[in-house]
Enzyme design. Structure first.
Site, PDB file in Angstrom:
ATOM      1  N   GLU A 170       4.048  -2.672  -0.939  1.00 39.54           N
ATOM      2  CA  GLU A 170       4.764  -2.434   0.312  1.00 39.54           C
ATOM      3  C   GLU A 170       4.848  -3.710   1.137  1.00 39.54           C
ATOM      4  OE1 GLU A 170       5.039   0.857   3.913  1.00 39.54           O
ATOM      5  OE2 GLU A 170       3.204   0.746   2.718  1.00 39.54           O
ATOM      6  N   HIS A 212       3.724   3.169   4.724  1.00 40.39           N
ATOM      7  CA  HIS A 212       3.159   4.202   3.851  1.00 40.39           C
ATOM      8  C   HIS A 212       1.660   3.963   3.720  1.00 40.39           C
ATOM      9  CE1 HIS A 212       3.220   7.427   1.008  1.00 40.39           C
ATOM     10  NE2 HIS A 212       2.830   6.674   0.004  1.00 40.39           N
ATOM     11  N   PHE A 227       4.892   9.738  -5.906  1.00 37.48           N
ATOM     12  CA  PHE A 227       4.829   9.734  -7.364  1.00 37.48           C
ATOM     13  C   PHE A 227       6.218  10.037  -7.935  1.00 37.48           C
ATOM     14  CE2 PHE A 227       0.046  10.974  -7.926  1.00 37.48           C
ATOM     15  CZ  PHE A 227      -0.315   9.727  -7.460  1.00 37.48           C
ATOM     16  N   HIS A 270      -4.405  10.743   3.962  1.00 36.12           N
ATOM     17  CA  HIS A 270      -3.067  10.900   3.368  1.00 36.12           C
ATOM     18  C   HIS A 270      -2.753  12.387   3.242  1.00 36.12           C
ATOM     19  CE1 HIS A 270       0.493  10.419   1.216  1.00 36.12           C
ATOM     20  NE2 HIS A 270       0.115   9.667   0.205  1.00 36.12           N
ATOM     21  N   LYS A 290      -2.555   6.243   8.283  1.00 35.01           N
ATOM     22  CA  LYS A 290      -3.387   6.920   7.280  1.00 35.01           C
ATOM     23  C   LYS A 290      -4.826   6.407   7.306  1.00 35.01           C
ATOM     24  CE  LYS A 290       0.268   8.070   3.925  1.00 35.01           C
ATOM     25  NZ  LYS A 290       1.444   7.439   4.580  1.00 35.01           N
ATOM     26  N   CYS A 346       4.818  12.539  -1.993  1.00 33.05           N
ATOM     27  CA  CYS A 346       4.419  12.014  -0.686  1.00 33.05           C
ATOM     28  C   CYS A 346       5.597  11.552   0.165  1.00 33.05           C
ATOM     29  CB  CYS A 346       3.423  10.873  -0.872  1.00 33.05           C
ATOM     30  SG  CYS A 346       1.977  11.384  -1.829  1.00 33.05           S
TER      31      CYS A 346
END
Length: 412
Positions: A314, A303, A399, A340, A335, A163
């Site tokens: 975050e 994010h 990830f 996403h 998002k 991502c």
């Protein structure tokens, strides 16, 4: 001394529309792009909704004879790159072609074509497999096709970092221009992962929201009752130019890319560091590269995936970096509206940051009805905010603990 790098063109395909302007209008309206899955029959799946790109016609961008040779993510990448070039008013002529780079990445590439081919192989045997299968699924063909179609003969790479892909593609393209290895870059990400295998896999990880009765309210970053992300698809591509080159040709400039940072959590294959330490260090690297102080930042495009661990980590990272200034900076997760887009998220959110600076508006975080007590920053809830936006950060974490952050600033 490094060359300055500016953004001169924007291309976007998103669940909110088929252009950057449609994306922006949807964001300012606080509209969710999530709805029931139509790409396949989701009966029997624990998650039955996604944020799809509706109404996309590849024939607007690709000859009919070529459509079947291109996975959907490749179609998205080609269309967004063509839109960005048109927006920039840039024609890649023979005299500049060697100095035009193409950096369009993807997180999972041609997964739809892989799944279809596996089914065909099992049903009808190897003779029925298309000779175009391999180039349909390779991630680097996003950059490859754009390079071939436009005649761009500069460096041609596709970054793959889950991502964080879009941020890394743009950041590395900026580095290329800063050190004189190109004058122009077509950079961003493309993704088309709304396929049965991906939905089943992410659902099995319990990473996705299961709010099947209300898809539009499912993506709710920083909210107390968030239960996972909403998978989306699309593409976001920027035209980046060395500043003097752009100025000489009279280009319209949206903003300048003033900083880039990348690092790793080195913590876990899917979860962020619980204290947000990797994200913290990534933002600090970006601020250092931009030569900004934390108080210089007006807006952070977070994010903000709507997963319990990511949003809390975050928030902690922002507090670590910004200290007392953390609660005075506007932070939002788009998002909440786009879903996403995985490897395309950074590209699309870079488009959003450029428009926030150019138009003086910060898009909201929708569905933030009951804020998580651990998420206590200014997330611009529900409604877009008009304000002077001079400097923004865009966060992307993936990830494997991979992190990327970009700093965009108004041209001064």
């Amino acid at each position: 001394m490094r060359n300055r790098v500016v953004v001169t063109g924007l291309g976007a395909l998103s669940p909110l529309g088929l252009t950057a302007d449609a994306l922006w209008d949807g964001l300012l309206a606080g509209r969710s792009g999530a709805g029931p899955i139509t790409r396949f029959d989701p009966d029997g799946y624990p998650v039955k909704f996604a944020a799809e790109v509706d109404g996309f016609d590849p024939l607007q961008w690709v000859d009919g004879k070529d459509v079947k040779k291109l996975d959907r993510f490749l179609q998205f990448g080609i269309a967004s790159a063509e839109m960005a070039l048109g927006d920039a008013g840039l024609e890649i002529t023979d005299d500049i072609a060697d100095d035009v780079a193409t950096y369009i990445g993807s997180g999972i590439g041609g997964l739809e074509s892989i799944c279809d081919a596996i089914d065909l192989l099992g049903d009808r045997g190897p003779r029925r497999i298309s000779p175009f299968l391999i180039p349909k699924i390779l991630i680097n063909l996003a950059s490859g096709h754009v390079s071939i179609r436009t005649g761009a003969r500069g460096p041609n790479f596709s970054h793959v970092s889950a991502c964080a892909t879009g941020n890394h593609a743009i950041g590395e393209a900026v580095r290329l221009l800063q050190y004189g290895d190109a004058k122009v870059a077509i950079a961003g990400g493309a993704e088309a992962g709304i396929v049965p295998l991906a939905v089943a896999g992410f659902a099995k990880m319990r990473a996705m929201s299961t709010r099947n009765d209300d898809p539009a309210a499912a993506s709710r970053p920083f909210e107390r009752d968030r239960d996972g992300f909403v998978i989306g698809e699309g593409a976001g591509v920027l035209i980046l130019e060395e500043y003097e080159f752009a100025k000489a040709r009279g280009a319209r400039i949206y903003c300048e890319v003033q900083g880039y940072g990348a690092n790793s959590d080195a913590h876990h294959m899917t979860s962020p560091h619980p204290e947000g330490l990797g994200a913290k260090r990534c933002m600090e690297r970006t601020l250092r590269d931009a030569q900004w102080n934390p108080t210089d930042v007006d807006y952070i495009n977070a994010h903000g995936t709507s997963t319990p661990y990511n949003d809390a980590a975050e928030t902690k990272a922002i507090k670590h970096v910004f200290g007392d200034a953390a609660k005075s900076v506007a932070v939002s997760s788009t998002k909440s509206m786009t879903g996403h887009l995985l490897g395309a998220a950074g590209g699309l959110e870079a488009v959003i940051c450029a428009l926030a600076i150019h138009r003086g508006v910060v898009p909201p975080t929708i569905n933030l009805d009951n804020p998580d007590p651990d998420c206590d920053l200014d997330y611009v809830p529900h409604t877009a905010r008009e304000m002077k936006v001079r400097r923004t950060l865009s966060n992307a974490f993936g990830f494997g603990g991979t992190n990327g952050c970009l700093a965009f600033g108004a041209l001064e």
